[in-house]
Design a protein around this motif. Structure first.
Motif, mmCIF file in Angstrom:
data_model
loop_
_atom_site.group_PDB
_atom_site.id
_atom_site.type_symbol
_atom_site.label_atom_id
_atom_site.label_comp_id
_atom_site.label_asym_id
_atom_site.label_seq_id
_atom_site.Cartn_x
_atom_site.Cartn_y
_atom_site.Cartn_z
ATOM 1 N N ILE A 3 0.685 -1.301 0.100
ATOM 2 C CA ILE A 3 0.019 -0.055 -0.085
ATOM 3 C C ILE A 3 0.789 1.429 -0.082
ATOM 4 N N SER A 4 1.958 1.222 0.516
ATOM 5 C CA SER A 4 2.904 2.332 0.336
ATOM 6 C C SER A 4 3.896 2.463 -0.911
ATOM 7 N N ARG A 5 3.648 1.796 -1.714
ATOM 8 C CA ARG A 5 4.250 1.481 -3.042
ATOM 9 C C ARG A 5 3.369 1.017 -4.162
ATOM 10 N N LEU A 6 2.259 1.808 -4.382
ATOM 11 C CA LEU A 6 1.419 1.501 -5.238
ATOM 12 C C LEU A 6 1.853 1.227 -6.685
ATOM 13 N N PRO A 7 1.496 0.168 -7.323
ATOM 14 C CA PRO A 7 1.856 -0.060 -8.890
ATOM 15 C C PRO A 7 0.982 0.643 -10.079
ATOM 16 N N PHE A 8 0.760 1.948 -9.986
ATOM 17 C CA PHE A 8 0.007 2.448 -10.603
ATOM 18 C C PHE A 8 0.629 3.785 -11.101
ATOM 19 N N ALA A 9 0.312 4.296 -12.280
ATOM 20 C CA ALA A 9 0.983 5.484 -12.683
ATOM 21 C C ALA A 9 0.419 6.648 -12.223
ATOM 22 N N SER A 10 1.000 7.893 -12.148
ATOM 23 C CA SER A 10 0.492 8.850 -11.137
ATOM 24 C C SER A 10 -0.609 9.562 -12.124
ATOM 25 N N GLY A 11 -1.751 10.040 -11.257
ATOM 26 C CA GLY A 11 -2.892 10.554 -11.975
ATOM 27 C C GLY A 11 -3.549 9.497 -12.712
ATOM 28 N N SER A 12 -3.813 8.364 -12.513
ATOM 29 C CA SER A 12 -4.449 7.580 -13.544
ATOM 30 C C SER A 12 -5.839 6.799 -12.986
ATOM 31 N N ILE A 13 -5.990 6.747 -11.793
ATOM 32 C CA ILE A 13 -6.942 6.095 -11.095
ATOM 33 C C ILE A 13 -8.328 7.110 -10.521
ATOM 34 N N GLU A 14 -9.360 6.781 -10.791
ATOM 35 C CA GLU A 14 -10.692 7.598 -10.427
ATOM 36 C C GLU A 14 -11.111 7.586 -9.198
ATOM 37 N N ALA A 15 -10.894 6.175 -8.410
ATOM 38 C CA ALA A 15 -11.377 5.904 -7.273
ATOM 39 C C ALA A 15 -10.510 5.260 -6.394
ATOM 40 N N VAL A 16 -10.369 5.311 -5.086
ATOM 41 C CA VAL A 16 -9.572 4.264 -4.266
ATOM 42 C C VAL A 16 -10.539 4.121 -3.138
ATOM 43 N N HIS A 17 -10.823 2.777 -2.796
ATOM 44 C CA HIS A 17 -11.418 2.254 -1.630
ATOM 45 C C HIS A 17 -10.701 1.708 -0.595
ATOM 46 N N ALA A 18 -10.728 1.858 0.721
ATOM 47 C CA ALA A 18 -10.224 1.048 1.691
ATOM 48 C C ALA A 18 -10.998 0.775 2.823
ATOM 49 N N GLY A 19 -11.386 -0.469 2.771
ATOM 50 C CA GLY A 19 -12.474 -0.879 3.900
ATOM 51 C C GLY A 19 -11.997 -1.722 5.275
#
Length: 360
Positions: free
Chosen positions: A250-266
């Motif tokens: 979670i502290s090193r997410l494998p996604f490009a910067s500014g590429s995701i519309e939403a993040v959920h953490a339940g």
């Protein structure tokens, strides 16, 4: 009797001659109409003839069914969200042409910048920095390692998560999902990352709702991801093209910067070894206007006034890696310090659902 045998012989010869494999199908269809009313063909021969016609027509229809159309531009956009967790550069894909549960598990990704390769497992894609290492590994905090035990993964949706309703006031998956949908209205139709997804309780709800183009179920625990995979396989007509399973830190997410519309953490924020590092990463990968929705609990009752509460909390965090939040203001400051704005929260006893937005 001889006349009857002769008529049957003629019918049999005609039946053989009119097989669709020997003549053009359109010609055969015309011939069938003529033969249908002919008194020369016994009834039982006509019955066989027209049964074969139906079978041949069905086979032809199946054979000519077009292949599903793949929107290559949409697929490229979806694949472009994945990045190397070391340098955050986008990766090249070697694997299936689609982006689905099964295809991702068979894929291999390579970063052209740092030359690191990442491979799919039986159920998920491993995008941790140390993934694939043969010798070197790092132990994580107790709060993280706990969920890597198969027994915990097995029990998570078989009583563990349900107990949150009893002691913490968590509304339950269905009601929480309805609240989440309301908060995510501005970004419906995009990609959502279900961070620390556990056994995929909400990941599966997101995928089946059809509200998002892609659901990324992300967790550090291999056993949780396998449990999620097993649950998916037990469901009929599950939209596997809508969901992928990814192992990541979670502290090193494998996604490009500014590429995701939403993040959920339940029910996850309190389990992260460094909430600030995690929320900062979430802020990095969110698009402008992207939404962060999370649930946790707040110990803001009489316990928060006990003089030793804060020192005890600090000691517990150092030993276990888990965090106890004592006020809504702490969560608001956490989001603000990581570049998120428009903080809101919904409370029910200890339960709290927070939302924040990446500035436009």
């Amino acid at each position: 009797m001889e006349k009857l045998m002769a008529r049957e012989a003629v019918g049999s010869d005609l039946l053989s001659a009119l097989r669709p494999s020997r003549l053009n199908f359109n010609l055969v269809r015309c011939c069938f109409q003529v033969v249908k009313s002919s008194p020369l063909i016994p009834a039982r021969i006509r019955a066989r003839l027209f049964t074969d016609k139906v079978r041949a027509s069905s086979a032809t229809a199946i054979a000519t069914k077009p292949d599903p159309v793949i929107d290559e531009s949409s697929l490229k956009i979806r694949k472009d969200i994945i990045a190397c967790p070391i340098c955050y550069e986008r990766v090249s894909w070697n694997g299936g042409i689609d982006l689905s549960l099964e295809a991702v598990a068979r894929s291999t990704l390579e970063c052209s910048c740092c030359r690191k390769s990442y491979t799919g497992k039986d159920s998920h894609l491993d995008l941790t920095v140390t993934g694939g290492n043969k010798v070197y590994g790092e132990p994580m905090a107790v709060s993280t390692e706990l969920f890597r035990f198969p027994l915990v993964s097995f029990l998570y949706e078989r009583g563990w998560r349900q107990s949150f309703t009893v002691w913490g006031g968590f509304p339950g998956p269905e009601q929480e999902f309805e609240l989440i949908k309301d908060y995510l209205q501005p970004v419906l139709g995009g990609t959502i990352v279900d961070a620390s997804c556990g056994s995929g309780m909400f990941s599966r709800l997101f995928a089946k709702s059809g509200l998002f183009s892609l659901v990324v179920a992300l967790d550090y625990s291999e056993s949780m991801l396998r449990q999620c995979y097993d649950f998916i396989k037990q469901e009929d007509n599950f939209p596997q093209e809508k969901l992928i399973l990814v192992r990541a830190d979670i502290s090193r997410l494998p996604f490009a910067s500014g590429s995701i519309e939403a993040v959920h953490a339940g029910a996850a924020l309190h389990c992260w070894p460094s909430p600030s590092a995690a929320v900062a990463e979430i802020s990095r990968v969110l698009k402008p206007g992207g939404m962060f929705v999370a649930t946790t609990y707040i110990m803001d009752g009489l316990l928060s006034y006990f003089p030793l509460t804060r020192p005890l909390r600090q000691g517990m965090a150092q030993l276990s890696g888990s965090h106890v939040f004592l006020s809504e203001k702490e969560l608001e400051d956490l989001c603000a310090s990581c570049g998120l704005m428009n903080f809101t929260c919904t409370r029910n006893r200890l339960f709290v659902m927070i939302t924040a937005m990446k500035p436009v």
